[in-house]
Design a protein around this motif. Structure first.
Motif, PDB file in Angstrom:
ATOM      1  N   ALA C 116       0.801  -1.233   0.000  1.00  0.00           N
ATOM      2  CA  ALA C 116       0.000   0.000   0.000  1.00  0.00           C
ATOM      3  C   ALA C 116       0.830   1.277   0.000  1.00  0.00           C
ATOM      4  O   ALA C 116       0.449   2.277  -0.617  1.00  0.00           O
ATOM      5  N   PHE C 117       1.977   1.286   0.673  1.00  0.00           N
ATOM      6  CA  PHE C 117       2.716   2.555   0.793  1.00  0.00           C
ATOM      7  C   PHE C 117       3.271   3.039  -0.527  1.00  0.00           C
ATOM      8  O   PHE C 117       3.508   4.235  -0.709  1.00  0.00           O
ATOM      9  N   THR C 118       3.497   2.139  -1.489  1.00  0.00           N
ATOM     10  CA  THR C 118       4.183   2.577  -2.717  1.00  0.00           C
ATOM     11  C   THR C 118       3.314   3.534  -3.539  1.00  0.00           C
ATOM     12  O   THR C 118       3.793   4.559  -4.010  1.00  0.00           O
ATOM     13  N   ASP C 119       2.050   3.197  -3.716  1.00  0.00           N
ATOM     14  CA  ASP C 119       1.140   4.127  -4.385  1.00  0.00           C
ATOM     15  C   ASP C 119       0.807   5.302  -3.479  1.00  0.00           C
ATOM     16  O   ASP C 119       0.722   6.446  -3.943  1.00  0.00           O
ATOM     17  N   ALA C 120       0.593   4.999  -2.196  1.00  0.00           N
ATOM     18  CA  ALA C 120       0.144   6.047  -1.272  1.00  0.00           C
ATOM     19  C   ALA C 120       1.131   7.212  -1.251  1.00  0.00           C
ATOM     20  O   ALA C 120       0.732   8.374  -1.197  1.00  0.00           O
ATOM     21  N   PHE C 121       2.418   6.888  -1.290  1.00  0.00           N
ATOM     22  CA  PHE C 121       3.438   7.941  -1.224  1.00  0.00           C
ATOM     23  C   PHE C 121       3.836   8.426  -2.627  1.00  0.00           C
ATOM     24  O   PHE C 121       4.863   9.085  -2.785  1.00  0.00           O
ATOM     25  N   ARG C 299       0.995 -11.750   2.862  1.00  0.00           N
ATOM     26  CA  ARG C 299       1.613 -10.460   3.163  1.00  0.00           C
ATOM     27  C   ARG C 299       0.813  -9.710   4.221  1.00  0.00           C
ATOM     28  O   ARG C 299      -0.418  -9.684   4.167  1.00  0.00           O
ATOM     29  N   TYR C 300       1.519  -9.129   5.134  1.00  0.00           N
ATOM     30  CA  TYR C 300       0.923  -8.164   6.051  1.00  0.00           C
ATOM     31  C   TYR C 300       1.320  -6.794   5.537  1.00  0.00           C
ATOM     32  O   TYR C 300       2.509  -6.502   5.368  1.00  0.00           O
ATOM     33  N   ASP C 301       0.310  -5.936   5.287  1.00  0.00           N
ATOM     34  CA  ASP C 301       0.521  -4.699   4.533  1.00  0.00           C
ATOM     35  C   ASP C 301      -0.038  -3.526   5.350  1.00  0.00           C
ATOM     36  O   ASP C 301      -1.250  -3.329   5.441  1.00  0.00           O
ATOM     37  N   TYR C 302       0.857  -2.760   5.926  1.00  0.00           N
ATOM     38  CA  TYR C 302       0.463  -1.724   6.885  1.00  0.00           C
ATOM     39  C   TYR C 302       0.677  -0.335   6.298  1.00  0.00           C
ATOM     40  O   TYR C 302       1.666  -0.088   5.610  1.00  0.00           O
ATOM     41  N   LEU C 303      -0.257   0.573   6.589  1.00  0.00           N
ATOM     42  CA  LEU C 303      -0.104   1.956   6.143  1.00  0.00           C
ATOM     43  C   LEU C 303      -0.790   2.876   7.141  1.00  0.00           C
ATOM     44  O   LEU C 303      -1.965   2.694   7.465  1.00  0.00           O
ATOM     45  N   ASP C 304      -0.037   3.865   7.602  1.00  0.00           N
ATOM     46  CA  ASP C 304      -0.550   4.810   8.609  1.00  0.00           C
ATOM     47  C   ASP C 304      -0.449   6.217   8.036  1.00  0.00           C
ATOM     48  O   ASP C 304       0.642   6.763   7.898  1.00  0.00           O
ATOM     49  N   THR C 314      -5.693   4.532   8.933  1.00  0.00           N
ATOM     50  CA  THR C 314      -4.695   3.472   9.028  1.00  0.00           C
ATOM     51  C   THR C 314      -5.245   2.201   8.410  1.00  0.00           C
ATOM     52  O   THR C 314      -6.427   1.901   8.550  1.00  0.00           O
ATOM     53  N   GLN C 315      -4.371   1.490   7.687  1.00  0.00           N
ATOM     54  CA  GLN C 315      -4.755   0.203   7.100  1.00  0.00           C
ATOM     55  C   GLN C 315      -3.900  -0.911   7.663  1.00  0.00           C
ATOM     56  O   GLN C 315      -2.688  -0.799   7.709  1.00  0.00           O
ATOM     57  N   ASN C 316      -4.552  -2.002   8.104  1.00  0.00           N
ATOM     58  CA  ASN C 316      -3.880  -3.264   8.379  1.00  0.00           C
ATOM     59  C   ASN C 316      -4.406  -4.255   7.350  1.00  0.00           C
ATOM     60  O   ASN C 316      -5.579  -4.638   7.400  1.00  0.00           O
ATOM     61  N   GLY C 317      -3.543  -4.653   6.416  1.00  0.00           N
ATOM     62  CA  GLY C 317      -3.996  -5.536   5.337  1.00  0.00           C
ATOM     63  C   GLY C 317      -3.426  -6.932   5.503  1.00  0.00           C
ATOM     64  O   GLY C 317      -2.228  -7.087   5.771  1.00  0.00           O
ATOM     65  N   TYR C 318      -4.298  -7.936   5.327  1.00  0.00           N
ATOM     66  CA  TYR C 318      -3.871  -9.332   5.391  1.00  0.00           C
ATOM     67  C   TYR C 318      -4.164  -9.930   4.036  1.00  0.00           C
ATOM     68  O   TYR C 318      -5.327 -10.063   3.651  1.00  0.00           O
ATOM     69  N   GLU C 319      -3.120 -10.236   3.300  1.00  0.00           N
ATOM     70  CA  GLU C 319      -3.280 -10.516   1.874  1.00  0.00           C
ATOM     71  C   GLU C 319      -2.678 -11.879   1.507  1.00  0.00           C
ATOM     72  O   GLU C 319      -1.608 -12.243   2.008  1.00  0.00           O
ATOM     73  N   PHE C 320      -3.369 -12.587   0.638  1.00  0.00           N
ATOM     74  CA  PHE C 320      -2.945 -13.926   0.247  1.00  0.00           C
ATOM     75  C   PHE C 320      -3.006 -14.042  -1.271  1.00  0.00           C
ATOM     76  O   PHE C 320      -3.916 -13.504  -1.894  1.00  0.00           O
ATOM     77  N   SER C 321      -2.037 -14.716  -1.852  1.00  0.00           N
ATOM     78  CA  SER C 321      -2.067 -14.881  -3.302  1.00  0.00           C
ATOM     79  C   SER C 321      -1.655 -16.287  -3.708  1.00  0.00           C
ATOM     80  O   SER C 321      -0.839 -16.923  -3.037  1.00  0.00           O
ATOM     81  N   VAL C 322      -2.246 -16.753  -4.790  1.00  0.00           N
ATOM     82  CA  VAL C 322      -1.799 -17.958  -5.476  1.00  0.00           C
ATOM     83  C   VAL C 322      -1.423 -17.528  -6.886  1.00  0.00           C
ATOM     84  O   VAL C 322      -2.193 -16.829  -7.551  1.00  0.00           O
ATOM     85  N   ILE C 323      -0.236 -17.883  -7.307  1.00  0.00           N
ATOM     86  CA  ILE C 323       0.245 -17.515  -8.640  1.00  0.00           C
ATOM     87  C   ILE C 323       0.567 -18.781  -9.416  1.00  0.00           C
ATOM     88  O   ILE C 323       1.355 -19.606  -8.963  1.00  0.00           O
ATOM     89  N   TRP C 324      -0.060 -18.898 -10.569  1.00  0.00           N
ATOM     90  CA  TRP C 324       0.233 -20.019 -11.452  1.00  0.00           C
ATOM     91  C   TRP C 324       0.969 -19.472 -12.665  1.00  0.00           C
ATOM     92  O   TRP C 324       0.402 -18.790 -13.504  1.00  0.00           O
ATOM     93  N   THR C 325       2.262 -19.776 -12.703  1.00  0.00           N
ATOM     94  CA  THR C 325       3.137 -19.309 -13.776  1.00  0.00           C
ATOM     95  C   THR C 325       3.304 -20.444 -14.771  1.00  0.00           C
ATOM     96  O   THR C 325       4.173 -21.287 -14.608  1.00  0.00           O
ATOM     97  N   GLN C 326       2.477 -20.464 -15.800  1.00  0.00           N
ATOM     98  CA  GLN C 326       2.487 -21.596 -16.755  1.00  0.00           C
ATOM     99  C   GLN C 326       3.784 -21.654 -17.537  1.00  0.00           C
ATOM    100  O   GLN C 326       4.334 -22.718 -17.797  1.00  0.00           O
ATOM    101  N   THR C 327       4.234 -20.468 -17.973  1.00  0.00           N
ATOM    102  CA  THR C 327       5.498 -20.353 -18.715  1.00  0.00           C
ATOM    103  C   THR C 327       6.206 -19.110 -18.169  1.00  0.00           C
ATOM    104  O   THR C 327       5.634 -18.363 -17.374  1.00  0.00           O
ATOM    105  N   ALA C 328       7.419 -18.886 -18.622  1.00  0.00           N
ATOM    106  CA  ALA C 328       8.165 -17.730 -18.121  1.00  0.00           C
ATOM    107  C   ALA C 328       7.501 -16.407 -18.503  1.00  0.00           C
ATOM    108  O   ALA C 328       7.830 -15.360 -17.950  1.00  0.00           O
ATOM    109  N   TYR C 329       6.525 -16.459 -19.448  1.00  0.00           N
ATOM    110  CA  TYR C 329       5.940 -15.217 -19.961  1.00  0.00           C
ATOM    111  C   TYR C 329       4.425 -15.116 -19.773  1.00  0.00           C
ATOM    112  O   TYR C 329       3.799 -14.222 -20.317  1.00  0.00           O
TER     113      TYR C 329
END
Lengths: 368, 368, 368
Positions: C116-121, C299-304, C314-329
């Motif tokens: 969150a902080f990257t866009d926020a700032f 990921r735990y994603d905090y922004l104050d 203030t944000q406390n974010g609890y984030e989960f992802s599944v990534i399926w990379t079939q090929t390098a592209y």
């Protein structure tokens, strides 16, 4: 073949190449404080173009290039062509044969910004059809155009013509040319406005400016001359822009320049091709044991936007450039300009409209 | 391999090609004077597209193409695909299976502008997921979509389906198809508007126009048929667009066309592939001793935007085209249309809303 | 060589490659009803980029890429570079060395949206000049920048620096870094605004938001750490953004995250190169008998955004992802986030500003 990027060629006359350019600019300007105009440091992406060009067996060709520098996408060249011998027909978005300086690619000019009259008189690409015929040292060009793609739909139209005589005497390339321009402003309430920035494009300030005024048609007449002799070149142009108005006197505005340049590095010279200046290809480029080509240039750049009761102001510009062309596809430019204005549109606190501005500008350039 | 531009292929199933097209248009229109609508000469860059397409080993593919004709950049196709046998899955910005005429590339249509109902009913690319299955002479397509990228963010969505039966009897290609469209307009205060220009795209005048009216959903039903037999082709479509409104009767608008065409040059024929018309490849192209392919076409183009108290007007269009396809990647088109309107939205001075318009349009086209 | 698309190489050091990417997103959000914020289904083309990169003999290089996702064209990287040994100079539109998460390409992040902080700032590309020096396990980067191309002309400027220590212990890649940022807001009446969307980009709702407030300058300090050990990786960053105001106390806002990930498929690992996470190249890709790489991340994603009298929430974010990379592209991503807000800017009907939001997001990605 590599021309900045690979040029692919297929049997029977196919060819294809991706093309593009970056012009990354920064600079400083110093205007009289009491005019209230913003000066100081500035920067911009002047051009960021991506496009393609190609040929199709049978004499057909095309070029499509978009410019992303303005934060959106603006079309540059976008045309279809047909060639047969010395004849070339072009349909689409293209330059309309006004001025050697305008027709010379921004990749190959002697200064970061072109001479003041070219922008001031609104030279720009237009959608239209044109024909060009080249025979020996003669080039004849003519076309009929509607308007720039950004200004369409519009029923305005123009017709343009240009002739060039470009003999080579020994190793000396000569160039003599003339162009005529007639634009009919069809829409009711049509206006024109001629104005120019102080040498840098990234400022919004314009000290000379006719303001918008009603117009029925424009007539332009341009004279061109240039010489390239080894490391030395000179060029000069004069351009008269006459505006027809209903119920008012018809003003004629005038602009022109004289420039001279010299390569400090041995064996280097400006390129010239088909009635335009072409690419500088350093004799000893960086990466092959050399330092590239170093060129110094000076230009006197005049523009008079005052006539027939319209007081747009006059510019006397004294401009100097150093160009370091490391390779045929990269260059760095450093420019200084002293601009002297009369009848400028922004008076100083004391009411003075004759004053000067100082500008330093830099450019990093790459193309492919 | 050359397909207008080089197509690169790598081991294991890699491929890559740059693609693009130019449609450069001009024309004249003649509308009844007393409607006060602007007619006369007009011109525009109709399409100026640049993009790429490619394949990645494992069955993956992509296509990304932007259109710069409108003075900015608008996304055309922009999708990822996966193929396995006759099945193809597509995720991204894509056409949603409405009408043979709409799905046929603008490179390959018989007229400069598609039949009136396709624009009128707002057929356009949408962001979504789709599947297509081809087996023998059958093609089944379906998908779920949100909206055109220019209209996002939006919670509106649509589901679309199309079936095609495309048998080949000897050398005669037949095409029978049907499509259904359902769009739910979720946002409060959603409206729809159906309207159409008089054959040329570069005019802003539209003589038939429902105006905007509140709508909850759209349902579309289309029927398609076509035949290609050597130099001859015919095609016809009918499309019903029904709109659900709250508190008002639900109008059903209708459009359709019948067209026929014939190649005057020997050996030439319209292309057909996967449920769409495909590229014309001249048997004797320019550049190989021939003159290319010359085709004449006629179309009756009907659109009725009046129903259930909404009076948008009716068009009966009689349209003729000559297409000169010099090479497989270039063509020139000349079109004439006589459009007859009833209940047009702009009355003449005498209050008449039944009148005609004449339009002549030209196009220069190249693609790669 | 194929790197998603063919990379062409010429004698003496020429290279050229077309590049691009598609990020096609959809998702669902569930916000507290009584805040009146629009939730539910959403979709967008998150990124649709086309561009080129290349090298020119002598050490020169370039990269130009435009993003068409927003309905127009916005410049991403657009720069000229010069390399000599471990030194690289870059002039143009580029990222300015703020945060490992920001500098890692959107192709290679662990979540659909960055912490969150990257866009926020307001981390973003800026026009400027930079230098980077790499020696052994150390990387030093610094530059001076004006502003994002969309915000020019502007006289604002920033200076940025970053150091990275990236030793490899056996097969374990470590990363330790720190960055500083100073931005001077020169224009009169300059303001800043820090805010963040709830994990999905296609919503316009922002529950935490400082609103715009007057500012003279920004100072940023970031700390970075990461480790990659076979299938496992972890990363954490902390970032302080301090704002100087005239006549008010200077607030310091804070954001950071901790993330961990694990590949379920044997032999797979996150890429790392030059101080950034790099591409995942599946050991057994689809199309070569494998199923690609499957990775799970948390990921735990905090922004104050609350300090010194400014209550941005203030944000406390609890984030989960599944990534399926079939090929390098190619890859598919599925994310879930639970965001817990305090002092949110939209109160519920009962006046509560502490509440949660649930978000599910999906992405289909291809690049070349």
């Amino acid at each position: 073949a590599w021309k900045g990027a690979p040029q692919f060629e297929g049997e029977g006359g196919w060819s294809f190449k991706v093309r593009g350019r970056l012009n990354i600019d920064a600079g400083f300007s110093d205007y009289p404080d009491s005019t209230g105009r913003q000066d100081g440091f500035g920067s911009e992406m002047r051009r960021a173009r991506l496009g393609v060009q190609g040929e199709i067996p049978g004499g057909f060709g095309y070029k499509v290039e978009a410019d992303f520098a303005g934060g959106d996408a603006e079309m540059a060249d976008a045309y279809v062509s047909y060639e047969d011998g010395g004849l070339e027909l072009v349909v689409g978005h293209q330059n309309n044969f006004q001025s050697l300086e305008e027709l010379t690619s921004s990749l190959n000019t002697s200064f970061i910004e072109r001479a003041a009259f070219t922008d001031a008189f609104n030279f720009e690409r237009r959608l239209g059809v044109s024909a060009q015929y080249k025979t020996g040292d003669f080039l004849v060009q003519g076309g009929a155009f509607s308007d720039n793609m950004n200004d369409l739909p519009s029923r305005d139209f123009s017709v343009d013509g240009r002739v060039v005589y470009m003999p080579k005497l020994g190793n000396t390339q000569l160039h003599f040319g003339g162009s005529v321009h007639y634009a009919k402003l069809v829409e009711d309430g049509s206006t024109v406005r001629y104005r120019q920035r102080p040498f840098e494009h990234f400022t919004g300030e314009r000290f000379i400016n006719t303001g918008s005024f009603g117009a029925d048609s424009e007539r332009g007449l341009g004279l061109e001359s240039a010489v390239i002799a080894g490391p030395f070149h000179a060029a000069g142009e004069a351009y008269w822009q006459k505006v027809s108005r209903s119920g008012f006197a018809d003003p004629t505005f005038f602009g022109g320049y004289v420039e001279m340049g010299y390569f400090l590095t041995q064996g280097d010279s400006r390129g010239y091709k088909n009635g335009k200046f072409d690419r500088v290809k350093p004799t000893h480029p960086v990466g092959k044991g050399g330092i590239g080509a170093i060129q110094v240039n000076a230009r006197y750049d005049y523009l008079d936007l005052t006539d027939a009761g319209i007081v747009g102001g006059t510019q006397n510009g004294y401009e100097f450039s150093v160009i370091w062309t490391q390779t045929a596809y990269t260059r760095l430019m450093l420019n200084y300009a002293r601009l002297q204005y009369d009848d400028a549109v922004y008076p100083t606190a004391s009411g003075d409209t004759s004053y000067g501005a100082n500008v330093v500008a830099m450019r990093a350039q790459i193309d492919f």
